[in-house]
Write a protein that holds these residues in place. Structure first.
Motif, PDB file in Angstrom:
ATOM      1  N   PRO A  37       0.812  -1.226   0.000  1.00  0.00           N
ATOM      2  CA  PRO A  37       0.000   0.000   0.000  1.00  0.00           C
ATOM      3  C   PRO A  37       0.846   1.278   0.000  1.00  0.00           C
ATOM      4  CG  PRO A  37      -0.230  -1.200   2.088  1.00  0.00           C
ATOM      5  CD  PRO A  37       0.599  -2.045   1.190  1.00  0.00           C
ATOM      6  N   ASN A  38       0.215   2.408  -0.263  1.00  0.00           N
ATOM      7  CA  ASN A  38       0.874   3.719  -0.217  1.00  0.00           C
ATOM      8  C   ASN A  38       1.549   3.893   1.132  1.00  0.00           C
ATOM      9  OD1 ASN A  38      -1.916   5.115  -1.990  1.00  0.00           O
ATOM     10  ND2 ASN A  38       0.108   4.738  -2.799  1.00  0.00           N
ATOM     11  N   GLY A  39       2.778   4.358   1.095  1.00  0.00           N
ATOM     12  CA  GLY A  39       3.493   4.646   2.343  1.00  0.00           C
ATOM     13  C   GLY A  39       4.113   3.436   3.009  1.00  0.00           C
ATOM     14  N   SER A  40       4.083   2.265   2.345  1.00  0.00           N
ATOM     15  CA  SER A  40       4.603   1.052   2.994  1.00  0.00           C
ATOM     16  C   SER A  40       6.130   0.971   2.932  1.00  0.00           C
ATOM     17  CB  SER A  40       3.967  -0.198   2.383  1.00  0.00           C
ATOM     18  OG  SER A  40       4.166  -0.241   0.988  1.00  0.00           O
ATOM     19  N   GLY A  41       6.765   1.871   2.156  1.00  0.00           N
ATOM     20  CA  GLY A  41       8.229   1.900   2.143  1.00  0.00           C
ATOM     21  C   GLY A  41       8.880   1.446   0.842  1.00  0.00           C
ATOM     22  N   LYS A  42       8.083   1.272  -0.206  1.00  0.00           N
ATOM     23  CA  LYS A  42       8.603   0.733  -1.470  1.00  0.00           C
ATOM     24  C   LYS A  42       9.655   1.651  -2.101  1.00  0.00           C
ATOM     25  CE  LYS A  42       4.478   0.724  -3.329  1.00  0.00           C
ATOM     26  NZ  LYS A  42       3.733   1.402  -2.231  1.00  0.00           N
ATOM     27  N   SER A  43       9.311   2.938  -2.236  1.00  0.00           N
ATOM     28  CA  SER A  43      10.262   3.874  -2.861  1.00  0.00           C
ATOM     29  C   SER A  43      11.510   4.023  -2.005  1.00  0.00           C
ATOM     30  CB  SER A  43       9.620   5.252  -3.049  1.00  0.00           C
ATOM     31  OG  SER A  43       8.548   5.162  -3.949  1.00  0.00           O
ATOM     32  N   THR A  44      11.311   4.067  -0.698  1.00  0.00           N
ATOM     33  CA  THR A  44      12.454   4.182   0.217  1.00  0.00           C
ATOM     34  C   THR A  44      13.392   2.992   0.043  1.00  0.00           C
ATOM     35  OG1 THR A  44      11.004   5.331   1.765  1.00  0.00           O
ATOM     36  CG2 THR A  44      13.084   4.515   2.641  1.00  0.00           C
ATOM     37  N   LEU A  45      12.826   1.809  -0.102  1.00  0.00           N
ATOM     38  CA  LEU A  45      13.637   0.601  -0.295  1.00  0.00           C
ATOM     39  C   LEU A  45      14.476   0.724  -1.573  1.00  0.00           C
ATOM     40  CD1 LEU A  45      14.440  -2.309   0.467  1.00  0.00           C
ATOM     41  CD2 LEU A  45      12.406  -3.105  -0.774  1.00  0.00           C
ATOM     42  N   PRO A  83      13.078   6.754 -11.387  1.00  0.00           N
ATOM     43  CA  PRO A  83      12.402   7.180 -10.159  1.00  0.00           C
ATOM     44  C   PRO A  83      10.894   7.353 -10.328  1.00  0.00           C
ATOM     45  CG  PRO A  83      13.551   9.032 -11.140  1.00  0.00           C
ATOM     46  CD  PRO A  83      13.842   7.846 -12.005  1.00  0.00           C
ATOM     47  N   GLN A  84      10.201   7.418  -9.192  1.00  0.00           N
ATOM     48  CA  GLN A  84       8.745   7.588  -9.211  1.00  0.00           C
ATOM     49  C   GLN A  84       8.385   9.009  -9.642  1.00  0.00           C
ATOM     50  OE1 GLN A  84       6.886   6.828  -5.362  1.00  0.00           O
ATOM     51  NE2 GLN A  84       4.870   6.775  -6.296  1.00  0.00           N
ATOM     52  N   ASP A  85       9.160   9.957  -9.118  1.00  0.00           N
ATOM     53  CA  ASP A  85       8.905  11.351  -9.447  1.00  0.00           C
ATOM     54  C   ASP A  85       9.749  11.705 -10.668  1.00  0.00           C
ATOM     55  OD1 ASP A  85       8.585  14.022  -9.616  1.00  0.00           O
ATOM     56  OD2 ASP A  85       9.599  14.512  -7.744  1.00  0.00           O
ATOM     57  N   VAL A 197       5.266  -1.675  -8.376  1.00  0.00           N
ATOM     58  CA  VAL A 197       4.074  -1.530  -9.216  1.00  0.00           C
ATOM     59  C   VAL A 197       2.828  -1.717  -8.359  1.00  0.00           C
ATOM     60  CG1 VAL A 197       4.249  -3.963  -9.946  1.00  0.00           C
ATOM     61  CG2 VAL A 197       2.957  -2.361 -11.350  1.00  0.00           C
ATOM     62  N   HIS A 198       1.795  -0.936  -8.635  1.00  0.00           N
ATOM     63  CA  HIS A 198       0.558  -1.074  -7.865  1.00  0.00           C
ATOM     64  C   HIS A 198      -0.376  -2.123  -8.460  1.00  0.00           C
ATOM     65  CE1 HIS A 198       1.045   1.749  -4.690  1.00  0.00           C
ATOM     66  NE2 HIS A 198       1.440   2.680  -5.528  1.00  0.00           N
ATOM     67  N   ASP A 199      -0.214  -2.401  -9.743  1.00  0.00           N
ATOM     68  CA  ASP A 199      -1.104  -3.355 -10.400  1.00  0.00           C
ATOM     69  C   ASP A 199      -0.657  -4.783 -10.059  1.00  0.00           C
ATOM     70  OD1 ASP A 199      -2.400  -5.089 -12.185  1.00  0.00           O
ATOM     71  OD2 ASP A 199      -2.647  -3.480 -13.653  1.00  0.00           O
TER      72      ASP A 199
HETATM   73  N1  LIG Z   1      11.589  12.517   2.291  1.00  0.00           N
HETATM   74  C1  LIG Z   1      10.825  12.052   3.282  1.00  0.00           C
HETATM   75  N2  LIG Z   1      10.836  12.607   4.510  1.00  0.00           N
HETATM   76  C2  LIG Z   1      10.075  12.130   5.530  1.00  0.00           C
HETATM   77  N3  LIG Z   1       9.259  11.062   5.395  1.00  0.00           N
HETATM   78  C3  LIG Z   1       9.213  10.461   4.205  1.00  0.00           C
HETATM   79  C4  LIG Z   1       9.969  10.921   3.072  1.00  0.00           C
HETATM   80  N4  LIG Z   1       9.695  10.128   2.006  1.00  0.00           N
HETATM   81  C5  LIG Z   1       8.800   9.221   2.437  1.00  0.00           C
HETATM   82  N5  LIG Z   1       8.503   9.402   3.749  1.00  0.00           N
HETATM   83  C6  LIG Z   1       7.600   8.568   4.577  1.00  0.00           C
HETATM   84  O1  LIG Z   1       8.119   7.257   4.604  1.00  0.00           O
HETATM   85  C7  LIG Z   1       7.092   6.280   4.472  1.00  0.00           C
HETATM   86  C8  LIG Z   1       7.374   5.411   3.252  1.00  0.00           C
HETATM   87  O2  LIG Z   1       7.338   6.213   2.085  1.00  0.00           O
HETATM   88  P1  LIG Z   1       7.638   5.622   0.642  1.00  0.00           P
HETATM   89  O3  LIG Z   1       7.709   6.765  -0.286  1.00  0.00           O
HETATM   90  O4  LIG Z   1       8.808   4.724   0.723  1.00  0.00           O
HETATM   91  O5  LIG Z   1       6.314   4.742   0.411  1.00  0.00           O
HETATM   92  P2  LIG Z   1       5.791   3.986  -0.894  1.00  0.00           P
HETATM   93  O6  LIG Z   1       5.506   2.575  -0.478  1.00  0.00           O
HETATM   94  O7  LIG Z   1       6.717   4.206  -2.025  1.00  0.00           O
HETATM   95  O8  LIG Z   1       4.382   4.735  -1.154  1.00  0.00           O
HETATM   96  P3  LIG Z   1       3.627   5.092  -2.552  1.00  0.00           P
HETATM   97  O9  LIG Z   1       2.892   3.855  -2.947  1.00  0.00           O
HETATM   98  O10 LIG Z   1       2.671   6.173  -2.125  1.00  0.00           O
HETATM   99  O11 LIG Z   1       4.633   5.566  -3.553  1.00  0.00           O
HETATM  100  C9  LIG Z   1       5.794   7.069   4.411  1.00  0.00           C
HETATM  101  O12 LIG Z   1       5.246   7.098   5.700  1.00  0.00           O
HETATM  102  C10 LIG Z   1       6.224   8.461   3.981  1.00  0.00           C
HETATM  103  O13 LIG Z   1       5.360   9.437   4.496  1.00  0.00           O
END
Ligand SMILES: Nc1ncnc2c1ncn2[C@@H]1O[C@H](COP(=O)(O)OP(=O)(O)OP(=O)(O)O)[C@@H](O)[C@H]1O
Ligand SMILES: [Mg+2]
Length: 257
Positions: A37-45, A83-85, A197-199
């Motif tokens: 789901p959104n915010g689960s940490g995928k992009s951060t990973l 990147p996503q953005d 990917v969300h799909d």
């Molecule tokens: N630059 C940042 N500074 C502070 N918190 C952040 C930052 N980027 C992401 N977060 C937080 O870290 C958590 C994980 O974010 P991330 O972007 O990794 O999620 P995601 O799974 O990629 O979500 P999405 O599906 O919306 O792209 C979220 O709670 C988000 O609010």
């Protein structure tokens, strides 16, 4: 040797944990989808894998070497990231953007040569973006820009391509084209693919394995049929689904109820 090893990886931007004790290994030539789901940490990973942040604890190994130990150019030969953005600050023509994919291979006082341009043209052709060559990267559509950035990643000729929702702006036709293109790179050049990917249905159709994240933890990892089941999807998304086998694609297929 693994293409990627993620070991006891934890990370936070501030006090809240965003990733907690993540562990997995990826073989050379695997096709992996990261869902959740959104915010689960995928992009951060993905960013941690590409050494854009420093882990709070644990580490990331790329071909047995800690990702923080690579010189930037050497890492860019190993990993390309889409990147996503996809907003780009500078106003460059599309061709120059894709040519940037060649930078890791060009030394400081050298210029791009014919081979670099041939590789760029091939990447433009593969993503069907040749017609955009001279256009400003910020004055094309979101889907066109996504395809151009995939072309740049291909021109970089890496062992691993990380993609963060690369098809989010693409119409259904280009969604399929991009997945097929990634699969072709994966099969023909043994490029390891890790994509967010969300799909879920596209993930299950094209991936060798799926990683399901929830709240910064791995809820499931394995073959699509092992990870994508009612129980996991309900846990991750709080959503009831029907899970069936699609008779046309022969892959797991999810329908929200
Ligand atoms: N630059 C940042 N500074 C502070 N918190 C952040 C930052 N980027 C992401 N977060 C937080 O870290 C958590 C994980 O974010 P991330 O972007 O990794 O999620 P995601 O799974 O990629 O979500 P999405 O599906 O919306 O792209 C979220 O709670 C988000 O609010
Ligand atoms: Mg994201």
């Amino acid at each position: 040797m693994y293409a990627l090893e993620v070991k006891n990886l934890s990370f936070s931007y501030n006090e809240d944990k965003v990733l907690e004790d993540i562990n997995f290994k990826v073989e050379d030539g695997e096709f992996i989808s990261v869902i959740g789901p959104n915010g689960s940490g995928k992009s951060t990973l993905l960013k941690l894998i590409n050494n854009l942040y420093k882990p709070k604890s644990g580490n990331v190994l790329i071909y047995d070497k800690d990702v923080s130990g690579y010189k930037a150019k050497d890492l860019a030969k190993r990993i390309a990231m889409v990147p996503q953005d996809t907003n780009i600050e500078y106003e460059f023509p599309v061709e120059d953007i894709v040519l940037m994919g060649r930078h890791p291979y060009i030394s400081r006082f050298q210029k791009e040569d014919d081979e670099d341009y041939a590789i760029v043209n091939e990447a433009l052709k593969l993503t069907n973006t040749s017609y955009l060559k001279g256009r400003n990267i910020n004055r094309i559509s979101g889907g066109e820009r996504q395809r151009v950035l995939i072309a740049k990643a291909i021109a970089q000729n890496p062992d691993l391509i990380l993609l963060d929702e690369p098809t989010s702006h693409l119409d259904i036709n280009y969604q399929m084209e991009i997945f097929k293109l990634l699969k072709k790179l994966n099969e023909n050049k043994k490029t390891t693919i890790i994509l967010v990917v969300h799909d879920i249905n596209l993930a299950s159709r094209y991936s060798d394995r799926v990683i399901l994240l929830k709240g910064g933890k791995v809820l499931g990892i394995g073959k699509p049929s092992e990870v994508i089941n009612n129980d996991n999807i309900e846990k991750a998304y709080n959503l009831k689904v029907a899970v069936e086998k699609n008779l046309i694609t022969n892959s797991i297929y999810v329908t929200p109820l």
